[in-house]
Structure formats: C-alpha cells, structure tokens
Design a protein around this motif. Structure first.
Motif, PDB file in Angstrom:
ATOM      1  N   GLN A 164      17.085  39.726   5.059  1.00 16.33           N
ATOM      2  CA  GLN A 164      15.729  40.190   4.772  1.00 16.33           C
ATOM      3  C   GLN A 164      15.689  41.414   3.863  1.00 16.33           C
ATOM      4  O   GLN A 164      14.992  41.403   2.846  1.00 16.33           O
ATOM      5  N   TRP A 165      16.386  42.493   4.213  1.00 15.01           N
ATOM      6  CA  TRP A 165      16.265  43.711   3.414  1.00 15.01           C
ATOM      7  C   TRP A 165      16.822  43.559   2.006  1.00 15.01           C
ATOM      8  O   TRP A 165      16.198  44.034   1.043  1.00 15.01           O
ATOM      9  N   PRO A 166      17.973  42.897   1.801  1.00 14.51           N
ATOM     10  CA  PRO A 166      18.408  42.687   0.408  1.00 14.51           C
ATOM     11  C   PRO A 166      17.366  41.901  -0.398  1.00 14.51           C
ATOM     12  O   PRO A 166      17.108  42.199  -1.575  1.00 14.51           O
ATOM     13  N   TYR A 167      16.739  40.915   0.245  1.00 14.12           N
ATOM     14  CA  TYR A 167      15.716  40.126  -0.437  1.00 14.12           C
ATOM     15  C   TYR A 167      14.502  40.993  -0.774  1.00 14.12           C
ATOM     16  O   TYR A 167      14.017  41.001  -1.909  1.00 14.12           O
ATOM     17  N   VAL A 168      14.028  41.738   0.211  1.00  8.53           N
ATOM     18  CA  VAL A 168      12.858  42.597   0.024  1.00  8.53           C
ATOM     19  C   VAL A 168      13.119  43.610  -1.091  1.00  8.53           C
ATOM     20  O   VAL A 168      12.272  43.809  -1.972  1.00  8.53           O
ATOM     21  N   GLU A 169      14.289  44.240  -1.069  1.00  6.56           N
ATOM     22  CA  GLU A 169      14.593  45.239  -2.087  1.00  6.56           C
ATOM     23  C   GLU A 169      14.661  44.614  -3.483  1.00  6.56           C
ATOM     24  O   GLU A 169      14.202  45.213  -4.450  1.00  6.56           O
ATOM     25  N   THR A 170      15.203  43.410  -3.573  1.00  3.09           N
ATOM     26  CA  THR A 170      15.283  42.741  -4.873  1.00  3.09           C
ATOM     27  C   THR A 170      13.895  42.400  -5.395  1.00  3.09           C
ATOM     28  O   THR A 170      13.577  42.661  -6.567  1.00  3.09           O
ATOM     29  N   VAL A 171      13.041  41.846  -4.548  1.00  2.00           N
ATOM     30  CA  VAL A 171      11.687  41.480  -4.982  1.00  2.00           C
ATOM     31  C   VAL A 171      10.896  42.737  -5.361  1.00  2.00           C
ATOM     32  O   VAL A 171      10.255  42.772  -6.413  1.00  2.00           O
ATOM     33  N   CYS A 212       5.161  50.533  -2.728  1.00  2.00           N
ATOM     34  CA  CYS A 212       6.229  50.117  -1.816  1.00  2.00           C
ATOM     35  C   CYS A 212       7.573  50.149  -2.536  1.00  2.00           C
ATOM     36  O   CYS A 212       8.593  50.491  -1.943  1.00  2.00           O
ATOM     37  N   ARG A 213       7.564  49.801  -3.822  1.00  2.00           N
ATOM     38  CA  ARG A 213       8.807  49.898  -4.599  1.00  2.00           C
ATOM     39  C   ARG A 213       9.262  51.352  -4.635  1.00  2.00           C
ATOM     40  O   ARG A 213      10.443  51.642  -4.452  1.00  2.00           O
ATOM     41  N   THR A 214       8.352  52.274  -4.860  1.00  2.00           N
ATOM     42  CA  THR A 214       8.683  53.695  -4.885  1.00  2.00           C
ATOM     43  C   THR A 214       9.254  54.145  -3.543  1.00  2.00           C
ATOM     44  O   THR A 214      10.168  54.975  -3.494  1.00  2.00           O
ATOM     45  N   ALA A 215       8.763  53.582  -2.461  1.00  2.00           N
ATOM     46  CA  ALA A 215       9.207  53.955  -1.112  1.00  2.00           C
ATOM     47  C   ALA A 215      10.628  53.492  -0.808  1.00  2.00           C
ATOM     48  O   ALA A 215      11.235  53.976   0.153  1.00  2.00           O
ATOM     49  N   LEU A 216      11.174  52.577  -1.601  1.00  2.00           N
ATOM     50  CA  LEU A 216      12.526  52.069  -1.337  1.00  2.00           C
ATOM     51  C   LEU A 216      13.561  53.187  -1.283  1.00  2.00           C
ATOM     52  O   LEU A 216      14.486  53.140  -0.465  1.00  2.00           O
ATOM     53  N   ASP A 217      13.435  54.187  -2.145  1.00  2.00           N
ATOM     54  CA  ASP A 217      14.398  55.289  -2.139  1.00  2.00           C
ATOM     55  C   ASP A 217      14.388  56.005  -0.792  1.00  2.00           C
ATOM     56  O   ASP A 217      15.446  56.358  -0.260  1.00  2.00           O
ATOM     57  N   ASP A 218      13.194  56.215  -0.242  1.00  2.00           N
ATOM     58  CA  ASP A 218      13.099  56.855   1.071  1.00  2.00           C
ATOM     59  C   ASP A 218      13.720  55.978   2.152  1.00  2.00           C
ATOM     60  O   ASP A 218      14.439  56.463   3.025  1.00  2.00           O
ATOM     61  N   LEU A 219      13.445  54.678   2.100  1.00  2.00           N
ATOM     62  CA  LEU A 219      13.997  53.778   3.112  1.00  2.00           C
ATOM     63  C   LEU A 219      15.516  53.716   3.040  1.00  2.00           C
ATOM     64  O   LEU A 219      16.196  53.724   4.073  1.00  2.00           O
ATOM     65  N   ARG A 220      16.059  53.698   1.832  1.00  2.00           N
ATOM     66  CA  ARG A 220      17.526  53.706   1.675  1.00  2.00           C
ATOM     67  C   ARG A 220      18.109  55.005   2.233  1.00  2.00           C
ATOM     68  O   ARG A 220      19.142  54.999   2.911  1.00  2.00           O
TER      69      ARG A 220
END
Length: 173
Positions: free
Chosen positions: A73-80, A24-32
């Motif tokens: 929510q999203w800033p929190y999720v991305e930080t965690v 899911c961390r790897t997927a952050l780039d796609d979501l951004r």
C-alpha cells in the motif's frame, strides 16, 4: 517462566488522504520522516477522503486498497502521489500502470476497479472522516487530536511528534 504479556499496541496515526491532492504529496516528506523516526512504534494508517473536485480520487482510493491487499500500500500511495499530474491525465489506466511498475498484479487492479470490491472501505473511511470533522486533505488524527494539514503543513510534523512521544512515554516504550 517467560513473560508472555503482549506488548502495548503502537500509537496510530490516521492519515486522511486523497491521492490526487497536491497537499497530500507535500505531506509525504513528513510521513517519511515520521516512519524513519518511529519505525514499528507508530502505525501509519491510510484513511481515504476522496474529494469531488478530483475526478480520479475515488478510483485511486480503491486502487490503494488493492495495493494493500497485495501487500504494497504505502509504496503504491507514494508513487501515485509523486505523480499527481499523470493521474490527472491518465486516470484508471495510470493507476493500473503504476501497479505494473511496482510488480503488483495489474490485472487484479483492473478487475478491482471494474468490480468495485473496495468501494465499501473507501465509503466507510469517507463517512467516518465527515463524522469527525474532516473537510480536506491531508488531515491527521493521533491521540484523539485532529490536525488539519489542508490549511497548512507548517508545524504539523512537530505537533505529531509531540503527541506520539507522549503516547509512547505513557506506554513506557
């Protein structure tokens, strides 16, 4: 006379995620990238699917819901997600600390994790995920199509983009 017909609803990308999951961390780039490309024309909706193998995942999902309640929510999720190893080591104390770092009400986070006020949301997401065949994270659902990112992220952003572009063109957006 003005045209007061409502604008069509933005397509929804449900992101079945687990905040202790390295994929899911790897997927952050796609979501951004998707957020940058579509802005408000695509609704990214976090859906929780905590996996039993990660002992802090259920608490992290509840914390993400508290962050949503506090409007971040999203800033929190991305930080965690960006600090999965710290979550592995620090558990709930880490989740509260991230809230504090982001300027959220950390005491409310602590209380929410104790009183379980967001458990039903997490349970409902997990049950719905199981019902539609989610087995791992990340998994995406857009335009009625389920895409499993737990096996591979390869090509998923492109496939999501194709689906969203089609949905938007059908709306005339």
């Amino acid at each position: 006379m003005s045209d007061s017909s409502p604008a069509p609803a933005a397509p929804v990308l449900d992101v079945w995620c687990e905040l202790q999951c390295p994929d899911c961390r790897t997927a952050l780039d796609d979501l951004r990238a998707l957020r940058d490309r579509y802005g408000d024309r695509l609704e990214l909706r976090l859906r929780h699917f905590p996996l039993e193998k990660h002992k802090h995942a259920f608490a992290a999902a509840q914390a993400a819901e508290e962050a949503a309640e506090q409007g971040r929510q999203w800033p929190y999720v991305e930080t965690v997600l960006g600090r999965v190893e710290e979550l592995d080591r620090g558990g709930e104390a880490f989740l509260v600390e991230v809230a504090r770092e982001l300027g959220l009400n950390a005491e409310e986070f602590d209380t929410a994790l104790i009183d379980g006020r967001h458990i039903l949301i997490v349970d409902a997401d997990q049950a719905e995920g199981k019902a539609i065949g989610v087995t791992g994270t990340p998994t995406y659902v857009v335009g009625g199509e389920r895409l499993d990112g737990g096996k591979s992220q390869e090509g998923l952003r492109e496939r999501i983009t194709q689906i969203v572009d089609r949905l938007l063109s059908e709306q005339g957006a």
